[in-house]
Design a protein around this motif. Structure first.
Motif, mmCIF file in Angstrom:
data_model
loop_
_atom_site.group_PDB
_atom_site.id
_atom_site.type_symbol
_atom_site.label_atom_id
_atom_site.label_comp_id
_atom_site.label_asym_id
_atom_site.label_seq_id
_atom_site.Cartn_x
_atom_site.Cartn_y
_atom_site.Cartn_z
ATOM 1 N N VAL A 58 96.665 -3.027 29.120
ATOM 2 C CA VAL A 58 95.848 -1.800 29.359
ATOM 3 C C VAL A 58 96.008 -0.990 28.123
ATOM 4 O O VAL A 58 95.053 -0.336 27.884
ATOM 5 C CB VAL A 58 96.427 -1.193 30.707
ATOM 6 N N HIS B 141 92.334 -8.746 37.580
ATOM 7 C CA HIS B 141 93.143 -7.737 38.078
ATOM 8 C C HIS B 141 92.206 -6.551 38.409
ATOM 9 O O HIS B 141 91.300 -5.965 37.796
ATOM 10 C CB HIS B 141 94.027 -7.278 37.035
ATOM 11 N N SER C 44 93.289 -3.210 36.153
ATOM 12 C CA SER C 44 93.501 -3.399 34.619
ATOM 13 C C SER C 44 92.357 -4.357 34.207
ATOM 14 O O SER C 44 91.818 -5.054 35.062
ATOM 15 C CB SER C 44 94.770 -4.268 34.704
ATOM 16 N N ARG D 139 91.698 -7.090 32.872
ATOM 17 C CA ARG D 139 92.460 -8.220 32.221
ATOM 18 C C ARG D 139 92.164 -9.231 33.283
ATOM 19 O O ARG D 139 92.104 -9.101 34.382
ATOM 20 C CB ARG D 139 94.145 -8.064 32.357
#
Length: 571
Positions: free
Chosen positions: A156, A184, A187, A189
């Motif tokens: 992040v 996620h 996030s 990701r």
């Protein structure tokens, strides 16, 4: 014979001529006619010169003093505008926006040579899948000294401090037969686990792992690509009809972009309870984190209100009781009439920005529980206006009374519903499931829409100034136009560099200055003042003065020409 005077005369004798009366002699003489001339006496040369000088003096004052003063006081100032550049922006010739997204690929489990080969091959696979050249994904290899165990938590911060759109972590796992991925939610990701046997060699051009990675990354940005294509008016074959319909519906339901929105939370109930609610604490806990995440895009102001004895509109259909389900229902076709706009104090606009209304309705115990008949839902969105949520207190029907106070916990479902409705009303894409990725996509789409809107406004202003030559163009309009063009160029450059947050800030200034220049009040007032109005104003004033002066000048010119011809004839 006696005459009248008493004298005697001889009969038959005639009177001598010498003594014939004078009156008889005059009557015998023929009359002489007398001719009377009515011609005016010739003017003296001095008088002619005086009259000529007076006429010339009048016209000298008009020409050398009157006309310049009239021209100065009535002339319209038109500042110079770069019309060619403005038209070029409107016709999409000055800028071809691009949206390069940087994606960090982290491969802590393999060697640097294998990671570079994997990166190169995956990039080729992504390019083959992309049919929209304006929006392209660019993979970048993370520093290879990182390990999966101690560096997964910095993703992040990595995204916040750079232009990175997504971090992809490739993690080797022996127990799985095929690659799997996990995105996620809070996030930017995505983790991908893969069996080591599917890792391609350095010389390999494709593998199931590469195809899987490219497909998963591409899928995250499909709706964003379709939205940008819709905004820019482009068309490419990879957009499915279902995706095009989703994008069109979302754009229709969302509000126009604004720098600041006003959120109005209202509690309505048909009785005297509940009369208060713990709304400030609920907003603080359940809404403010989302509003803070929106800070790079827009700002928000908030107000709340409570309205008791808020009944349905008399003209709207009332809820119907469902015997089978033992509940009250509203039909979807009647939801548009649910809001009693005549009696409910819902302000359409507070402050400079648009207002988004969120209505929390607590039905009377005699009509609880209340749901939508077709979907059994208790909330819905009013496009470009706000959202409605119905709260059915669990013990209202049994106790025949509503609670007098709504706690923060009881408001949590409604506030979470309002959060989802806010995302939709602001035009946030529905996919992917990661909120940071959706907000990043909103930043890019808003920058594209503002760029297009400001460019279109510049083109409209250029056409307006060319078609209406009588409207003024003040210096502040020219200054706003220069500022708009400068920020448009900056926005286009920042988009190409992948600095999307800065591009949105620059596009916001361009849109504001473009609207300011187009709706300048001194220009708008002259748009509806045609030439016929000017004639109607000047003719009653100049007619009585101009006609005698013009006739006198023409007569004097005629006299001068006649005199000149007589002189030439005598010579």
């Amino acid at each position: 014979m006696i005459d009248q005077n008493g004298g005697a005369t001889a009969s038959g004798s005639s009177l001598p001529a010498a003594v014939v009366p004078e009156s008889i002699a005059m009557s015998a003489t023929p009359p002489v006619s007398t001719v009377v001339s009515h011609a005016l006496p010739l003017e003296k040369p001095g008088a002619v010169r005086t009259r000529t000088m007076v006429i010339l003096a009048f016209w000298a004052v008009i020409i050398f003093f009157g006309f310049p003063m009239w021209w100065k006081t009535t002339s319209v100032y038109r500042a110079s505008l770069p019309l060619d550049e403005m038209t070029s922006w409107a016709e999409d010739k000055a800028c071809k926006p691009e949206f390069p997204l940087e994606i960090i690929l982290r491969t802590p489990s393999i060697s640097l040579a294998e990671a570079q080969g994997l990166l190169r091959t995956t990039q080729h696979a992504l390019d083959d899948l992309n049919e929209f050249p304006v929006h392209h994904l660019r993979l970048k290899l993370a520093e290879h000294t990182e390990t999966a165990e101690n560096k997964l938590d910095i993703d992040v911060e990595m995204v916040d401090n750079s232009n990175t759109a997504l971090v992809v972590n490739l993690i080797s796992k022996e127990e799985i037969p095929a690659p799997i991925s996990e995105l996620h939610s809070y996030s930017p990701r995505m983790d991908i686990w893969y069996p080591p046997s599917q890792l391609p060699s350095v010389t390999s051009t494709t593998s199931p792992l590469i195809t899987f990675i490219a497909g998963e990354i591409q899928k995250l940005f499909n709706e964003e690509k379709a939205t940008i294509a819709h905004i820019l008016g482009h068309d490419f074959n990879s957009i499915s009809p279902t995706m095009a319909e989703i994008v069109s519906k979302r754009v229709t339901r969302s509000l126009k972009y604004a720098e600041t929105y006003h959120l109005s939370f209202s509690l309505f109930t048909p009785g005297s309870q509940p009369s208060s609610w713990e709304i400030e604490d609920a907003i603080q806990e359940y809404m403010l984190p989302l509003l803070h995440a929106f800070s790079p895009i827009s700002n928000f102001s908030i107000d709340t209100q409570v309205q008791l004895y808020a009944s349905f509109s008399p003209s709207s259909p009332h809820p119907e009781f469902d015997e089978a389900a033992q509940q009250w229902t509203l039909k979807e076709e009647h939801l548009s009439a649910f809001i009693n706009a005549a009696e409910w104090p819902l302000s359409p606009s507070i402050g400079s920005g648009p207002t988004i209304n969120f209505v929390l309705y607590v039905p009377a115990p005699s009509q609880s529980p209340l749901v939508v008949k077709e979907s059994q839902a208790t909330s819905w969105i009013v496009p470009q206006w706000g959202g409605v949520a119905i709260v059915n207190p669990p013990l209202a029907a049994a106790t025949s009374s509503n609670p007098s106070y709504l706690t923060k916990e009881s408001l949590k479902p409604a506030l979470l519903t309002f959060s989802h409705q806010l995302l939709t009303l602001l035009g946030t894409p529905a996919t992917p499931s990661s909120l940071p990725l959706r907000l990043q996509a909103l930043i890019r789409t808003r920058a594209a829409s503002l760029l297009l809107s400001a460019s279109s406004t510049m083109g409209s202003l250029a056409r307006l100034t060319q078609s209406l030559s009588s409207i003024p163009i003040p210096l502040n309009v020219a200054s706003s136009v220069i500022t708009t063009l400068s920020h448009l160029a900056s926005t286009c450059q920042l988009l190409r560099e992948g600095k999307f947050t800065s591009a949105l800030a620059s596009a916001r200034v361009a849109e504001k200055e473009a609207e300011k220049s187009f709706f300048e009040k001194t220009m708008v007032g002259q748009m509806y003042f045609p030439d016929e109005h000017r004639i109607a104003v000047y003719l009653p004033l100049l007619g009585p003065i101009g006609v005698p002066l013009a006739m006198a000048l023409l007569k004097e010119l005629k006299n001068l020409i006649t005199d000149f011809r007589q002189r030439r004839t005598k010579k």
